[in-house]
Design a protein around this motif. Structure first.
Motif, PDB file in Angstrom:
ATOM      1  N   VAL A   1      11.718 -10.361 -29.400  1.00  0.00           N
ATOM      2  CA  VAL A   1      12.433  -9.495 -30.335  1.00  0.00           C
ATOM      3  C   VAL A   1      13.379 -10.330 -31.194  1.00  0.00           C
ATOM      4  CG1 VAL A   1      12.262  -7.487 -28.800  1.00  0.00           C
ATOM      5  CG2 VAL A   1      14.273  -8.957 -28.680  1.00  0.00           C
ATOM      6  N   ASN A   2      14.016  -9.658 -32.171  1.00  0.00           N
ATOM      7  CA  ASN A   2      14.846 -10.357 -33.140  1.00  0.00           C
ATOM      8  C   ASN A   2      16.346 -10.278 -32.908  1.00  0.00           C
ATOM      9  OD1 ASN A   2      12.745 -11.293 -34.949  1.00  0.00           O
ATOM     10  ND2 ASN A   2      12.410  -9.133 -35.390  1.00  0.00           N
TER      11      ASN A   2
ATOM     12  N   HIS B   1      17.510 -19.276 -27.090  1.00  0.00           N
ATOM     13  CA  HIS B   1      17.629 -20.727 -27.072  1.00  0.00           C
ATOM     14  C   HIS B   1      19.070 -21.173 -26.862  1.00  0.00           C
ATOM     15  CE1 HIS B   1      16.719 -24.914 -27.772  1.00  0.00           C
ATOM     16  NE2 HIS B   1      15.450 -24.575 -27.657  1.00  0.00           N
ATOM     17  N   ASP B   2      19.995 -20.449 -27.464  1.00  0.00           N
ATOM     18  CA  ASP B   2      21.409 -20.773 -27.317  1.00  0.00           C
ATOM     19  C   ASP B   2      21.943 -20.111 -26.050  1.00  0.00           C
ATOM     20  OD1 ASP B   2      24.036 -21.714 -28.548  1.00  0.00           O
ATOM     21  OD2 ASP B   2      24.409 -19.569 -28.257  1.00  0.00           O
ATOM     22  N   LYS B   3      22.502 -20.892 -25.151  1.00  0.00           N
ATOM     23  CA  LYS B   3      22.991 -20.389 -23.857  1.00  0.00           C
ATOM     24  C   LYS B   3      24.059 -19.319 -24.054  1.00  0.00           C
ATOM     25  CE  LYS B   3      23.830 -20.933 -19.250  1.00  0.00           C
ATOM     26  NZ  LYS B   3      23.786 -19.581 -18.784  1.00  0.00           N
ATOM     27  N   ASP B   4      24.981 -19.528 -24.995  1.00  0.00           N
ATOM     28  CA  ASP B   4      26.027 -18.533 -25.247  1.00  0.00           C
ATOM     29  C   ASP B   4      25.426 -17.214 -25.728  1.00  0.00           C
ATOM     30  OD1 ASP B   4      28.072 -20.263 -24.490  1.00  0.00           O
ATOM     31  OD2 ASP B   4      28.389 -20.994 -26.532  1.00  0.00           O
ATOM     32  N   ARG B   5      24.411 -17.294 -26.566  1.00  0.00           N
ATOM     33  CA  ARG B   5      23.745 -16.075 -27.046  1.00  0.00           C
ATOM     34  C   ARG B   5      23.069 -15.356 -25.882  1.00  0.00           C
ATOM     35  NH1 ARG B   5      18.839 -15.291 -31.419  1.00  0.00           N
ATOM     36  NH2 ARG B   5      19.345 -13.137 -31.933  1.00  0.00           N
TER      37      ARG B   5
ATOM     38  N   LEU C   1      14.479 -23.797 -20.406  1.00  0.00           N
ATOM     39  CA  LEU C   1      13.908 -22.485 -20.715  1.00  0.00           C
ATOM     40  C   LEU C   1      12.453 -22.401 -20.275  1.00  0.00           C
ATOM     41  CD1 LEU C   1      15.426 -21.980 -24.265  1.00  0.00           C
ATOM     42  CD2 LEU C   1      15.986 -20.648 -22.213  1.00  0.00           C
ATOM     43  N   ARG C   2      11.690 -23.450 -20.568  1.00  0.00           N
ATOM     44  CA  ARG C   2      10.268 -23.453 -20.165  1.00  0.00           C
ATOM     45  C   ARG C   2      10.136 -23.402 -18.642  1.00  0.00           C
ATOM     46  NH1 ARG C   2      10.196 -26.693 -24.732  1.00  0.00           N
ATOM     47  NH2 ARG C   2      10.470 -28.600 -23.515  1.00  0.00           N
ATOM     48  N   ALA C   3      10.991 -24.145 -17.927  1.00  0.00           N
ATOM     49  CA  ALA C   3      10.940 -24.142 -16.460  1.00  0.00           C
ATOM     50  C   ALA C   3      11.282 -22.762 -15.906  1.00  0.00           C
ATOM     51  CB  ALA C   3      11.892 -25.197 -15.894  1.00  0.00           C
ATOM     52  N   LYS C   4      12.269 -22.102 -16.489  1.00  0.00           N
ATOM     53  CA  LYS C   4      12.640 -20.760 -16.040  1.00  0.00           C
ATOM     54  C   LYS C   4      11.464 -19.802 -16.237  1.00  0.00           C
ATOM     55  CE  LYS C   4      17.639 -21.072 -16.819  1.00  0.00           C
ATOM     56  NZ  LYS C   4      18.155 -20.566 -15.563  1.00  0.00           N
TER      57      LYS C   4
ATOM     58  N   ARG D   1       4.991 -21.747 -26.385  1.00  0.00           N
ATOM     59  CA  ARG D   1       4.971 -20.868 -27.564  1.00  0.00           C
ATOM     60  C   ARG D   1       6.254 -20.039 -27.633  1.00  0.00           C
ATOM     61  NH1 ARG D   1       4.195 -15.753 -28.730  1.00  0.00           N
ATOM     62  NH2 ARG D   1       3.617 -15.146 -26.616  1.00  0.00           N
ATOM     63  N   LEU D   2       6.658 -19.468 -26.499  1.00  0.00           N
ATOM     64  CA  LEU D   2       7.863 -18.641 -26.474  1.00  0.00           C
ATOM     65  C   LEU D   2       9.116 -19.468 -26.759  1.00  0.00           C
ATOM     66  CD1 LEU D   2       6.917 -16.440 -23.413  1.00  0.00           C
ATOM     67  CD2 LEU D   2       7.166 -15.635 -25.775  1.00  0.00           C
ATOM     68  N   GLU D   3       9.162 -20.684 -26.229  1.00  0.00           N
ATOM     69  CA  GLU D   3      10.310 -21.548 -26.498  1.00  0.00           C
ATOM     70  C   GLU D   3      10.378 -21.888 -27.985  1.00  0.00           C
ATOM     71  OE1 GLU D   3      12.845 -24.868 -27.059  1.00  0.00           O
ATOM     72  OE2 GLU D   3      10.684 -25.167 -27.086  1.00  0.00           O
ATOM     73  N   GLU D   4       9.237 -22.091 -28.626  1.00  0.00           N
ATOM     74  CA  GLU D   4       9.212 -22.339 -30.079  1.00  0.00           C
ATOM     75  C   GLU D   4       9.714 -21.115 -30.838  1.00  0.00           C
ATOM     76  OE1 GLU D   4       5.276 -23.565 -31.212  1.00  0.00           O
ATOM     77  OE2 GLU D   4       5.435 -25.447 -30.109  1.00  0.00           O
ATOM     78  N   GLU D   5       9.368 -19.918 -30.355  1.00  0.00           N
ATOM     79  CA  GLU D   5       9.865 -18.705 -31.009  1.00  0.00           C
ATOM     80  C   GLU D   5      11.380 -18.595 -30.845  1.00  0.00           C
ATOM     81  OE1 GLU D   5       7.897 -15.051 -31.159  1.00  0.00           O
ATOM     82  OE2 GLU D   5       5.942 -15.895 -30.633  1.00  0.00           O
ATOM     83  N   MET D   6      11.893 -18.991 -29.667  1.00  0.00           N
ATOM     84  CA  MET D   6      13.340 -18.971 -29.472  1.00  0.00           C
ATOM     85  C   MET D   6      14.018 -19.969 -30.407  1.00  0.00           C
ATOM     86  SD  MET D   6      14.002 -18.373 -25.412  1.00  0.00           S
ATOM     87  CE  MET D   6      12.496 -18.976 -24.686  1.00  0.00           C
ATOM     88  N   ASP D   7      13.325 -21.059 -30.758  1.00  0.00           N
ATOM     89  CA  ASP D   7      13.861 -22.024 -31.731  1.00  0.00           C
ATOM     90  C   ASP D   7      14.118 -21.358 -33.079  1.00  0.00           C
ATOM     91  OD1 ASP D   7      13.929 -24.242 -30.065  1.00  0.00           O
ATOM     92  OD2 ASP D   7      11.987 -25.016 -30.725  1.00  0.00           O
ATOM     93  N   THR D   8      13.394 -20.267 -33.375  1.00  0.00           N
ATOM     94  CA  THR D   8      13.556 -19.558 -34.648  1.00  0.00           C
ATOM     95  C   THR D   8      14.417 -18.304 -34.471  1.00  0.00           C
ATOM     96  OG1 THR D   8      11.528 -18.257 -34.402  1.00  0.00           O
ATOM     97  CG2 THR D   8      11.319 -20.408 -35.481  1.00  0.00           C
ATOM     98  N   ASN D   9      15.277 -18.313 -33.464  1.00  0.00           N
ATOM     99  CA  ASN D   9      16.249 -17.241 -33.194  1.00  0.00           C
ATOM    100  C   ASN D   9      15.683 -15.983 -32.553  1.00  0.00           C
ATOM    101  OD1 ASN D   9      18.794 -18.181 -33.549  1.00  0.00           O
ATOM    102  ND2 ASN D   9      18.903 -17.644 -35.721  1.00  0.00           N
TER     103      ASN D   9
END
Length: 134
Positions: free
Chosen positions: A14-15, A42-46, A81-84, A97-105
């Motif tokens: 989701v966005n 991707h951002d731990k605080d987020r 993130l990938r390990a989790k 793929r999901l980690e790359e999507e997290m790279d784009t927020n």
């Protein structure tokens, strides 16, 4: 008692925090308990903020296991993130793929079926949703 529907893992990308809230409500209406719904950004605080705002969980030692939790201390955020995700049965390809999507927020919402996975094992029955459809 778990039904067949909630023993399956579902992954939604989701966005925004508002989208997370809507997706959490959808997963809960399907029978998933709040303690089986996880968020990752991707951002731990987020991740912390979204989990707090939506009463969802973060993947921790109980889900990923002690070995992965300790190793994550020394990993980059992407590797962590990938390990989790891998510990919850997501395949290496999908975790990438999901980690790359997290790279784009994007934010990943996981309704976890409850089975833990190690090494190269993964759950071939996971359902992935690229965008939220309500």
């Amino acid at each position: 008692m778990e039904n067949n529907m909630t023993s399956m893992t579902k992954v939604q990308t989701v966005n925004s925090a508002g989208d997370v809230r809507a997706q959490v409500n959808k997963f809960m209406s399907e029978g998933y308990n709040e303690d089986r719904i996880f968020v990752l950004a991707h951002d731990k605080d987020r991740t912390d903020r979204v989990a707090e705002q939506t009463n969802t969980e973060q993947i921790g030692m109980n889900e990923e296991g002690v070995g992965t939790a300790i190793a994550n201390i020394f990993r980059s955020r992407g590797d962590e993130l990938r390990a989790k995700m891998r510990s919850m049965g997501i395949s290496e390809e999908e975790a990438n793929r999901l980690e790359e999507e997290m790279d784009t927020n994007k934010i990943v919402v996981i309704a976890w079926g409850g089975k833990e996975f190690n090494n190269d094992d993964f759950d071939s029955t996971i359902t992935y949703y690229p965008y939220m459809i309500i």
